[in-house]
Design a protein around this motif. Structure first.
Motif, PDB file in Angstrom:
ATOM      1  N   VAL A 146     -11.585   8.690   4.750  1.00 59.79           N
ATOM      2  CA  VAL A 146     -10.146   8.066   4.523  1.00 59.79           C
ATOM      3  C   VAL A 146      -9.947   7.431   3.044  1.00 59.79           C
ATOM      4  CG1 VAL A 146      -8.683   6.383   5.132  1.00 59.79           C
ATOM      5  CG2 VAL A 146      -9.895   7.503   6.932  1.00 59.79           C
ATOM      6  N   THR A 147     -11.157   6.931   2.369  1.00 59.04           N
ATOM      7  CA  THR A 147     -11.151   6.636   0.976  1.00 59.04           C
ATOM      8  C   THR A 147     -10.974   7.722   0.108  1.00 59.04           C
ATOM      9  OG1 THR A 147     -12.377   4.875   1.488  1.00 59.04           O
ATOM     10  CG2 THR A 147     -12.397   5.477  -0.734  1.00 59.04           C
ATOM     11  N   ARG A 148     -11.708   8.939   0.290  1.00 59.83           N
ATOM     12  CA  ARG A 148     -11.252  10.029  -0.481  1.00 59.83           C
ATOM     13  C   ARG A 148     -10.099  10.710  -0.192  1.00 59.83           C
ATOM     14  NH1 ARG A 148     -17.277  13.320   0.529  1.00 59.83           N
ATOM     15  NH2 ARG A 148     -18.496  12.002  -0.322  1.00 59.83           N
ATOM     16  N   LYS A 149      -9.489  10.521   1.102  1.00 59.77           N
ATOM     17  CA  LYS A 149      -8.107  11.026   1.256  1.00 59.77           C
ATOM     18  C   LYS A 149      -7.289  10.323   0.605  1.00 59.77           C
ATOM     19  CE  LYS A 149      -5.225  13.677   3.628  1.00 59.77           C
ATOM     20  NZ  LYS A 149      -5.144  15.137   3.619  1.00 59.77           N
ATOM     21  N   MET A 150      -7.347   8.954   0.315  1.00 65.66           N
ATOM     22  CA  MET A 150      -6.446   7.931  -0.301  1.00 65.66           C
ATOM     23  C   MET A 150      -6.408   8.189  -1.974  1.00 65.66           C
ATOM     24  SD  MET A 150      -6.463   4.255   1.377  1.00 65.66           S
ATOM     25  CE  MET A 150      -7.994   4.048   1.133  1.00 65.66           C
ATOM     26  N   ALA A 151      -7.578   8.560  -2.423  1.00 65.40           N
ATOM     27  CA  ALA A 151      -7.940   9.013  -3.798  1.00 65.40           C
ATOM     28  C   ALA A 151      -7.059  10.218  -4.158  1.00 65.40           C
ATOM     29  CB  ALA A 151      -9.237   9.089  -4.165  1.00 65.40           C
ATOM     30  N   GLY A 152      -7.157  10.952  -3.012  1.00 65.91           N
ATOM     31  CA  GLY A 152      -6.344  12.583  -3.433  1.00 65.91           C
ATOM     32  C   GLY A 152      -5.302  12.510  -3.463  1.00 65.91           C
ATOM     33  N   VAL A 153      -4.386  11.337  -2.877  1.00 55.01           N
ATOM     34  CA  VAL A 153      -2.879  11.353  -2.774  1.00 55.01           C
ATOM     35  C   VAL A 153      -2.402  10.031  -3.712  1.00 55.01           C
ATOM     36  CG1 VAL A 153      -2.915  12.397  -0.633  1.00 55.01           C
ATOM     37  CG2 VAL A 153      -3.113   9.959  -0.721  1.00 55.01           C
ATOM     38  N   GLY A 154      -3.142   9.746  -4.741  1.00 53.71           N
ATOM     39  CA  GLY A 154      -2.815   8.846  -5.766  1.00 53.71           C
ATOM     40  C   GLY A 154      -2.968   7.421  -5.093  1.00 53.71           C
ATOM     41  N   GLY A 155      -4.151   7.072  -4.821  1.00 50.36           N
ATOM     42  CA  GLY A 155      -4.576   6.117  -3.806  1.00 50.36           C
ATOM     43  C   GLY A 155      -4.308   4.629  -4.468  1.00 50.36           C
ATOM     44  N   ALA A 182       0.636  -1.228  -0.019  1.00 45.49           N
ATOM     45  CA  ALA A 182      -0.021   0.052  -0.102  1.00 45.49           C
ATOM     46  C   ALA A 182       0.789   1.197  -0.025  1.00 45.49           C
ATOM     47  CB  ALA A 182      -1.192   0.011   1.202  1.00 45.49           C
ATOM     48  N   ARG A 183       0.369   2.177  -0.607  1.00 43.40           N
ATOM     49  CA  ARG A 183       1.140   3.448  -0.844  1.00 43.40           C
ATOM     50  C   ARG A 183       1.090   4.298   0.539  1.00 43.40           C
ATOM     51  NH1 ARG A 183      -1.284   3.318  -5.947  1.00 43.40           N
ATOM     52  NH2 ARG A 183       0.159   3.361  -7.835  1.00 43.40           N
ATOM     53  N   ARG A 184       0.029   4.220   1.265  1.00 48.73           N
ATOM     54  CA  ARG A 184      -0.121   4.829   2.469  1.00 48.73           C
ATOM     55  C   ARG A 184      -0.598   3.778   3.207  1.00 48.73           C
ATOM     56  NH1 ARG A 184      -0.158  10.758   2.134  1.00 48.73           N
ATOM     57  NH2 ARG A 184       1.270  11.169   0.550  1.00 48.73           N
ATOM     58  N   PRO A 185      -0.049   2.894   3.824  1.00 48.99           N
ATOM     59  CA  PRO A 185      -0.560   2.035   4.768  1.00 48.99           C
ATOM     60  C   PRO A 185      -1.336   2.288   5.841  1.00 48.99           C
ATOM     61  CG  PRO A 185       1.952   2.082   4.949  1.00 48.99           C
ATOM     62  CD  PRO A 185       1.403   2.861   3.949  1.00 48.99           C
ATOM     63  N   TRP A 186      -0.860   3.443   6.693  1.00 44.19           N
ATOM     64  CA  TRP A 186      -1.749   3.830   7.749  1.00 44.19           C
ATOM     65  C   TRP A 186      -2.994   4.480   7.351  1.00 44.19           C
ATOM     66  CZ3 TRP A 186      -0.625   2.364  12.596  1.00 44.19           C
ATOM     67  CH2 TRP A 186       0.434   2.174  12.855  1.00 44.19           C
ATOM     68  N   LEU A 187      -3.290   5.009   6.287  1.00 44.94           N
ATOM     69  CA  LEU A 187      -4.694   5.149   5.713  1.00 44.94           C
ATOM     70  C   LEU A 187      -5.380   3.961   5.511  1.00 44.94           C
ATOM     71  CD1 LEU A 187      -3.938   8.186   3.236  1.00 44.94           C
ATOM     72  CD2 LEU A 187      -4.992   8.320   5.608  1.00 44.94           C
ATOM     73  N   GLN A 188      -4.791   2.811   4.984  1.00 46.29           N
ATOM     74  CA  GLN A 188      -5.620   1.575   4.821  1.00 46.29           C
ATOM     75  C   GLN A 188      -6.091   1.114   6.141  1.00 46.29           C
ATOM     76  OE1 GLN A 188      -6.712   0.452   2.267  1.00 46.29           O
ATOM     77  NE2 GLN A 188      -5.514   0.970   0.648  1.00 46.29           N
ATOM     78  N   VAL A 189      -5.032   1.204   7.163  1.00 45.72           N
ATOM     79  CA  VAL A 189      -5.274   0.598   8.617  1.00 45.72           C
ATOM     80  C   VAL A 189      -6.548   1.381   8.934  1.00 45.72           C
ATOM     81  CG1 VAL A 189      -4.446   0.603  10.717  1.00 45.72           C
ATOM     82  CG2 VAL A 189      -3.045  -0.039   8.949  1.00 45.72           C
ATOM     83  N   MET A 190      -6.532   2.886   8.972  1.00 45.06           N
ATOM     84  CA  MET A 190      -7.473   3.782   9.460  1.00 45.06           C
ATOM     85  C   MET A 190      -8.773   3.278   8.829  1.00 45.06           C
ATOM     86  SD  MET A 190      -5.591   7.487   9.615  1.00 45.06           S
ATOM     87  CE  MET A 190      -7.201   8.073  10.025  1.00 45.06           C
TER      88      MET A 190
END
Length: 312
Positions: free
Chosen positions: A184-193, A83-91
């Motif tokens: 969090v899903t929207r946040k991930m999409a905004g950073v190249g999810g 995952a590119r942002r694992p902590w976002l995936q955990v959240m």
């Protein structure tokens, strides 16, 4: 793992194909998904009468995790684990798992239609959290819609009356957890999810791990029948999420949003058939007010998105 309307909110946050061209098929898929959500909720409610809600949620997520592993293995295996942002995936996983657990507890003690109606308030929570964490600007119309939605919740639960019970707060907690997952899903999409396969396996894995760690606080040894029924619940509750995604491939969000709220009707029918529960007029009235609030909020989001595209 979320109910129909909140699953639609999650699916709507994923960019749709550029040409949804079969709205009738999309609407039919949505209606089937909504019906299956209600059936899965009823099955969970039945299972919680003999098994602790934590055990029910754990079996459901164990099934979900196994299905996710099988799906990802067929699509390419371990490359989806990064995952590119694992902590976002955990959240996100914590939000989905928290929503599932809170709703399972709610279903144990509340009528199906009432729990469903209160859970419809999730778009209001999504709007509030989008202001706090995504710095979105919300005008007076959407704030008014939020107030109306909360009024609908008050109509359903009627605090101060003889029918109010503290368990009515559990569907609100369900909606709040799921709103956090959507943000969090929207946040991930905004950073190249990450892709949907990565998000799927992380969500299933985080939820399964979380419930496994919680098992010592609510372990109850299930018999073979309870395990089998729990696995069936997991299968039934997993299918509609896929159907919602498919529905958005065939029809735009504006066409599908109203049908998400038919879950109040399907939940009432399933609750009556399965448990003999007849919702009162207050539940339907409050559910209608909450649904109107959510639909108007969705309308305002589409207006803002259209204006943003025009400006850009």
């Amino acid at each position: 793992m979320g109910r129909g309307v909140v699953s639609c909110a999650m699916a709507a946050s994923i960019p749709p194909p550029p040409r949804p061209d079969d709205p009738v098929r999309g609407i039919l898929l949505m209606l089937v998904a909504i019906t299956l959500f209600s059936i899965a909720d009823a099955m969970s409610k039945q299972l919680t009468q003999t098994l602790s809600p934590l055990m029910v949620a754990w079996i459901r997520f164990a099934t979900f995790f196994l299905l996710a592993l099988l799906f990802v293995a067929r699509r390419g295996g371990t490359r989806f684990l990064a995952a590119r942002r694992p902590w976002l995936q955990v959240m996100r996983g914590i939000g989905v798992a928290g929503s599932a657990l809170a709703m399972t507890f709610a279903l144990k003690v509340l009528p199906l239609a009432e729990a469903t109606a209160i859970n419809f308030v999730s778009p209001a929570f999504i709007t509030v959290l989008s202001v706090i964490f995504l710095a979105e600007k919300v005008g007076w119309r959407r704030w008014t819609a939020i107030a109306v939605g909360l009024l609908g919740v008050l109509i359903v639960v009627r605090p101060g009356s003889g029918v109010f019970q503290a368990a009515a707060l559990l569907p609100l907690l369900t909606a709040a957890f799921w709103a956090g997952a959507v943000i969090v899903t929207r946040k991930m999409a905004g950073v190249g999810g990450d892709g949907p396969e990565t998000t799927l396996i992380w969500t299933a894995g985080v939820g399964f791990l979380l419930f496994t760690l919680m098992l010592p606080f609510g372990w109850q040894t299930p018999d073979a029948g309870q395990v089998g029924f729990g696995v069936l619940v997991g299968l039934v509750s997993s299918v509609p999420h896929a159907l919602v995604v498919l529905a958005y491939r065939h029809a735009p969000a504006s066409a599908l949003a109203p049908f998400a709220y038919t879950q109040l009707v399907t939940a009432s029918l399933v609750g009556f058939i399965g448990f003999g529960a007849v919702p009162d007029g207050w539940t339907f009235a409050g559910g209608a007010v909450i649904a109107a609030s959510g639909l108007y909020s969705a309308h305002r989001e589409r207006v803002r998105a259209r204006e943003a595209r025009r400006i850009s």
